[in-house]
Scaffold this active site. Sequence first.
Site, short mmCIF file in Angstrom:
data_model
loop_
_atom_site.label_atom_id
_atom_site.label_comp_id
_atom_site.label_asym_id
_atom_site.label_seq_id
_atom_site.Cartn_x
_atom_site.Cartn_y
_atom_site.Cartn_z
N ALA A 81 0.89 -1.14 -0.06
CA ALA A 81 0.14 0.09 -0.04
C ALA A 81 0.93 1.43 -0.12
CB ALA A 81 -0.80 0.03 1.26
N VAL A 82 0.23 2.28 -0.69
CA VAL A 82 1.05 3.70 -0.87
C VAL A 82 0.05 4.74 -0.35
CG1 VAL A 82 2.37 5.00 -2.35
CG2 VAL A 82 2.85 2.76 -2.31
N ARG A 124 2.95 7.05 -7.40
CA ARG A 124 3.84 7.39 -8.77
C ARG A 124 5.41 8.08 -8.42
NH1 ARG A 124 1.68 4.61 -12.27
NH2 ARG A 124 2.64 5.99 -14.07
N LEU A 151 7.80 4.48 -4.30
CA LEU A 151 7.73 3.91 -3.05
C LEU A 151 7.31 2.29 -2.89
CD1 LEU A 151 6.30 7.20 -0.90
CD2 LEU A 151 8.65 6.54 -1.79
N GLU A 209 -2.24 -12.14 -4.47
CA GLU A 209 -3.45 -11.78 -5.39
C GLU A 209 -3.28 -10.54 -5.72
OE1 GLU A 209 -3.75 -13.57 -2.31
OE2 GLU A 209 -4.21 -15.78 -3.17
N ASN A 265 -6.52 -3.57 -11.27
CA ASN A 265 -5.68 -2.77 -10.58
C ASN A 265 -4.41 -2.83 -11.54
OD1 ASN A 265 -3.90 -1.46 -9.21
ND2 ASN A 265 -4.59 -2.32 -7.11
N TYR A 267 4.08 -5.31 -10.05
CA TYR A 267 4.26 -6.69 -9.84
C TYR A 267 5.05 -7.38 -11.13
CZ TYR A 267 1.33 -6.11 -5.96
OH TYR A 267 0.75 -5.56 -4.96
#
Length: 147
Positions: free
Chosen positions: A72-73, A79, A82, A105, A110, A117
């Site tokens: 999570a960011v 962008r 991080l 998953e 997304n 990934y």
Amino acid sequence: MVTGPAPLSLSDLAACLQLDQQALGGLWTESQWRTELQEASRPGVGLWQGEALVAMACGWLILDELHITVVAVDPQWRRLGLGQQVLAALLAEARGRAASRATLEVATGNGAARGLYARFGFRDAGIRRGYYRSGEDALIQWLDLRT
């Protein structure tokens, strides 16, 4: 200035809950976060801007596999690379603990996460229909950590 990546611990509970709410809409309960932050088999890393947690990645080591549970960011910090930093740190931690594979998953819609990934070499291995609360499908992805 962003600092880290640093290991997450139970003392970071409030910050994890806040970032979870901001970035993921409250994916986990406080109880779930306590478990995530207390168990040695669940490594987590975070990036900080002062007192604020702006990015995190957590996983669960089961034998020689890392199951990535969250990346999570903070929306205000996206962008900027991080997500890459915390994911790289989590994968390095897993390799250091003799993990040979990583899995996760990701929601089919997304695109940003799927792109992240893919840059690390994750590959689609299956689909979980209706996996998310919204009913959206999830792609199951795997990465060989030995290469």
